[in-house]
Design a protein around this motif. Structure first.
Motif, mmCIF file in Angstrom:
data_model
loop_
_atom_site.group_PDB
_atom_site.id
_atom_site.type_symbol
_atom_site.label_atom_id
_atom_site.label_comp_id
_atom_site.label_asym_id
_atom_site.label_seq_id
_atom_site.Cartn_x
_atom_site.Cartn_y
_atom_site.Cartn_z
ATOM 1 N N SER A 102 -21.507 -4.944 89.562
ATOM 2 C CA SER A 102 -20.765 -3.740 89.207
ATOM 3 C C SER A 102 -21.448 -2.496 89.768
ATOM 4 O O SER A 102 -20.778 -1.531 90.160
ATOM 5 C CB SER A 102 -20.638 -3.636 87.689
ATOM 6 O OG SER A 102 -21.910 -3.617 87.071
ATOM 7 N N LEU A 103 -22.786 -2.499 89.826
ATOM 8 C CA LEU A 103 -23.513 -1.355 90.373
ATOM 9 C C LEU A 103 -23.207 -1.168 91.847
ATOM 10 O O LEU A 103 -22.915 -0.052 92.298
ATOM 11 C CB LEU A 103 -25.023 -1.553 90.171
ATOM 12 C CG LEU A 103 -25.919 -0.455 90.752
ATOM 13 C CD1 LEU A 103 -25.612 0.889 90.115
ATOM 14 C CD2 LEU A 103 -27.399 -0.816 90.572
ATOM 15 N N THR A 104 -23.240 -2.263 92.624
ATOM 16 C CA THR A 104 -22.952 -2.125 94.050
ATOM 17 C C THR A 104 -21.488 -1.756 94.278
ATOM 18 O O THR A 104 -21.172 -1.068 95.248
ATOM 19 C CB THR A 104 -23.294 -3.422 94.812
ATOM 20 O OG1 THR A 104 -22.605 -4.532 94.223
ATOM 21 C CG2 THR A 104 -24.785 -3.691 94.780
ATOM 22 N N ALA A 105 -20.597 -2.191 93.401
ATOM 23 C CA ALA A 105 -19.190 -1.813 93.533
ATOM 24 C C ALA A 105 -19.038 -0.296 93.415
ATOM 25 O O ALA A 105 -18.328 0.338 94.209
ATOM 26 C CB ALA A 105 -18.348 -2.512 92.474
ATOM 27 N N ARG A 106 -19.694 0.281 92.429
ATOM 28 C CA ARG A 106 -19.596 1.733 92.236
ATOM 29 C C ARG A 106 -20.257 2.491 93.390
ATOM 30 O O ARG A 106 -19.752 3.515 93.858
ATOM 31 C CB ARG A 106 -20.201 2.123 90.897
ATOM 32 C CG ARG A 106 -19.393 1.616 89.693
ATOM 33 C CD ARG A 106 -19.841 2.258 88.393
ATOM 34 N NE ARG A 106 -18.964 1.890 87.295
ATOM 35 C CZ ARG A 106 -19.278 1.052 86.320
ATOM 36 N NH1 ARG A 106 -20.472 0.493 86.306
ATOM 37 N NH2 ARG A 106 -18.417 0.767 85.361
ATOM 38 N N TYR A 119 -11.058 3.045 97.929
ATOM 39 C CA TYR A 119 -11.810 1.790 97.836
ATOM 40 C C TYR A 119 -11.276 0.896 96.738
ATOM 41 O O TYR A 119 -11.021 1.334 95.610
ATOM 42 C CB TYR A 119 -13.279 2.095 97.548
ATOM 43 C CG TYR A 119 -14.143 0.867 97.410
ATOM 44 C CD1 TYR A 119 -14.433 0.068 98.517
ATOM 45 C CD2 TYR A 119 -14.669 0.495 96.173
ATOM 46 C CE1 TYR A 119 -15.231 -1.058 98.387
ATOM 47 C CE2 TYR A 119 -15.474 -0.641 96.040
ATOM 48 C CZ TYR A 119 -15.744 -1.408 97.152
ATOM 49 O OH TYR A 119 -16.525 -2.532 97.022
ATOM 50 N N LEU A 120 -11.108 -0.381 97.090
ATOM 51 C CA LEU A 120 -10.800 -1.427 96.120
ATOM 52 C C LEU A 120 -11.898 -2.467 96.201
ATOM 53 O O LEU A 120 -12.239 -2.956 97.284
ATOM 54 C CB LEU A 120 -9.458 -2.093 96.423
ATOM 55 C CG LEU A 120 -8.201 -1.243 96.243
ATOM 56 C CD1 LEU A 120 -6.983 -2.001 96.773
ATOM 57 C CD2 LEU A 120 -7.997 -0.877 94.777
ATOM 58 N N ASP A 121 -12.491 -2.789 95.054
ATOM 59 C CA ASP A 121 -13.466 -3.866 95.004
ATOM 60 C C ASP A 121 -12.722 -5.144 94.649
ATOM 61 O O ASP A 121 -11.799 -5.127 93.832
ATOM 62 C CB ASP A 121 -14.531 -3.566 93.951
ATOM 63 C CG ASP A 121 -15.774 -4.409 94.160
ATOM 64 O OD1 ASP A 121 -16.502 -4.123 95.134
ATOM 65 O OD2 ASP A 121 -16.014 -5.338 93.376
ATOM 66 N N GLY A 122 -13.115 -6.241 95.261
ATOM 67 C CA GLY A 122 -12.411 -7.488 95.012
ATOM 68 C C GLY A 122 -13.351 -8.642 94.752
ATOM 69 O O GLY A 122 -14.527 -8.601 95.125
ATOM 70 N N ALA A 123 -12.846 -9.673 94.106
ATOM 71 C CA ALA A 123 -13.607 -10.891 93.840
ATOM 72 C C ALA A 123 -12.701 -12.086 94.080
ATOM 73 O O ALA A 123 -11.599 -12.166 93.518
ATOM 74 C CB ALA A 123 -14.134 -10.907 92.411
ATOM 75 N N ILE A 124 -13.164 -12.998 94.912
ATOM 76 C CA ILE A 124 -12.396 -14.198 95.232
ATOM 77 C C ILE A 124 -12.887 -15.343 94.355
ATOM 78 O O ILE A 124 -14.053 -15.739 94.434
ATOM 79 C CB ILE A 124 -12.548 -14.573 96.716
ATOM 80 C CG1 ILE A 124 -12.074 -13.425 97.607
ATOM 81 C CG2 ILE A 124 -11.781 -15.857 97.027
ATOM 82 C CD1 ILE A 124 -12.347 -13.643 99.081
ATOM 83 N N LEU A 125 -12.023 -15.863 93.520
ATOM 84 C CA LEU A 125 -12.381 -16.979 92.637
ATOM 85 C C LEU A 125 -11.789 -18.268 93.204
ATOM 86 O O LEU A 125 -11.013 -18.971 92.552
ATOM 87 C CB LEU A 125 -11.859 -16.718 91.219
ATOM 88 C CG LEU A 125 -12.221 -15.370 90.592
ATOM 89 C CD1 LEU A 125 -11.677 -15.292 89.170
ATOM 90 C CD2 LEU A 125 -13.719 -15.134 90.610
ATOM 91 N N ALA A 126 -12.156 -18.572 94.427
ATOM 92 C CA ALA A 126 -11.578 -19.740 95.112
ATOM 93 C C ALA A 126 -12.437 -20.082 96.314
ATOM 94 O O ALA A 126 -13.238 -19.274 96.786
ATOM 95 C CB ALA A 126 -10.145 -19.443 95.557
ATOM 96 N N ALA A 127 -12.263 -21.292 96.800
ATOM 97 C CA ALA A 127 -12.883 -21.716 98.052
ATOM 98 C C ALA A 127 -12.007 -21.252 99.213
ATOM 99 O O ALA A 127 -10.832 -20.912 99.017
ATOM 100 C CB ALA A 127 -13.021 -23.238 98.069
ATOM 101 N N HIS A 167 -13.812 0.568 89.377
ATOM 102 C CA HIS A 167 -14.197 -0.269 90.518
ATOM 103 C C HIS A 167 -15.057 -1.461 90.106
ATOM 104 O O HIS A 167 -15.087 -2.480 90.791
ATOM 105 C CB HIS A 167 -14.974 0.563 91.547
ATOM 106 C CG HIS A 167 -14.176 1.625 92.219
ATOM 107 N ND1 HIS A 167 -14.237 2.945 91.849
ATOM 108 C CD2 HIS A 167 -13.282 1.558 93.229
ATOM 109 C CE1 HIS A 167 -13.430 3.654 92.605
ATOM 110 N NE2 HIS A 167 -12.832 2.843 93.452
ATOM 111 N N ALA A 168 -15.785 -1.331 89.001
ATOM 112 C CA ALA A 168 -16.752 -2.359 88.605
ATOM 113 C C ALA A 168 -16.104 -3.609 88.017
ATOM 114 O O ALA A 168 -16.752 -4.658 87.930
ATOM 115 C CB ALA A 168 -17.736 -1.780 87.592
#
Length: 299
Positions: A102-106, A119-127, A167-168
């Motif tokens: 979350s810190l690096t996202a901000r 800016y949009l922060d994203g997380a991929i929960l998949a292979a 963003h976090a």
């Protein structure tokens, strides 16, 4: 910035590791004009053969599209990329799908916004294999940045989810799911080790383990409501009852010569909950142990 041939918005993908290539391929399959860049240009050759345009620099790639996707090794690489972009992000949306905190996202949001971008922060929960199909991908950041590009982002996975303006949030959800994953896997491995000591193959344990995981999954919604309400009834078993069963797991592991490290950690958390007066509450009351920094320090 629409492509006259397809009518679909162009995209740029920076970073062509396994995940980055999968992202670019999904955009290409959907017909989006796709510009790519990678430090090692040779990795782009299969994508170029599929119709991608190879940019000579990150800035050239970003300049080619209103939506810039970054997926690189780590946030040091993200910062290096951003430093190379100059003012090209002005008026563009940058989506960072590099795993982080979350810190690096901000911090990254501030860097992008100083350059005039959104800016949009994203997380991929998949292979990588799930990209373009059933992949779950989380996004957080300004709604004004997400909404115009939502149709394009949905190309990457049916599980596209917008979490909110902070963003976090995507990074926090990501690490929370990772913790869940390791908890489940460590529990399975402990069980497989126990049964293995008795000559039972892990494959024989798998159907029973899968049923057990599904049973626990059914409890999550009820536990979540208890946590939000701050009340922890025990219609099935109290923490004190769970603690007795945890002792069985420790003793069984000891007797079979299997590591007791994981079950002892679980037991220690429950013992602290009992010491804090939670022995008669339902298991969801264990949340108080995870909420308290001092508890983690004592562990």
């Amino acid at each position: 910035m629409q492509n006259l041939d397809t009518g679909l918005a162009p995209v740029a993908v920076l970073g062509l590791g396994l995940m980055g290539r999968a992202l670019a391929e999904a955009f290409l399959r959907a017909g989006h004009p796709t510009t790519v860049w990678n430090r090692t240009a040779a990795k782009a050759e299969p994508l170029v053969a599929q119709g991608a345009k190879l940019a000579g620099s990150p800035a050239d790639a970003a300049a080619a599209a209103p939506l810039v996707i970054v997926c690189v090794a780590d946030h040091d690489a993200v910062r290096e990329l951003l430093d190379s972009l100059g003012d090209v992000l002005d008026g563009r949306v940058l989506v960072n799908l590099t795993s982080g905190t979350s810190l690096t996202a901000r911090e990254t949001a501030e860097r992008v916004e100083r350059k005039g971008g959104a800016y949009l922060d994203g997380a991929i929960l998949a292979a990588p294999q799930g990209i373009g199909a059933d992949a779950a991908i989380l996004y957080s950041g300004p709604r004004s940045a997400f909404d115009p590009h939502e149709p394009t982002l949905r190309v990457l996975g049916a599980g596209t989810t917008y979490l909110g303006d902070d963003h976090a949030l995507s990074s926090l959800y990501d690490v929370a799911v990772l913790g869940l994953m390791w908890g489940i896997l460590n529990g399975f491995l402990q069980g497989a080790a126990l049964l293995g000591a008795a000559g039972v193959k892990a494959t024989a344990f798998t159907p029973v383990a899968t049923t057990g995981i599904a049973t626990v999954a059914d409890w999550v919604a009820g536990y979540a409501q208890q946590i939000d309400d701050g009340t922890y009834p025990a219609p099935d078993a109290t923490i004190g009852t769970h603690l007795t069963a945890m002792e069985h797991l420790v003793h069984e592991s000891e007797s079979l010569g299997v590591s007791t490290e994981f079950p002892r950690l679980v037991k220690a958390l429950a013992e602290r909950a009992v010491a804090d007066g939670r022995g008669g509450d339902g298991y969801a009351a264990m949340i108080e142990q995870f909420r308290t920094p001092a508890a983690g320090a004592r562990a």
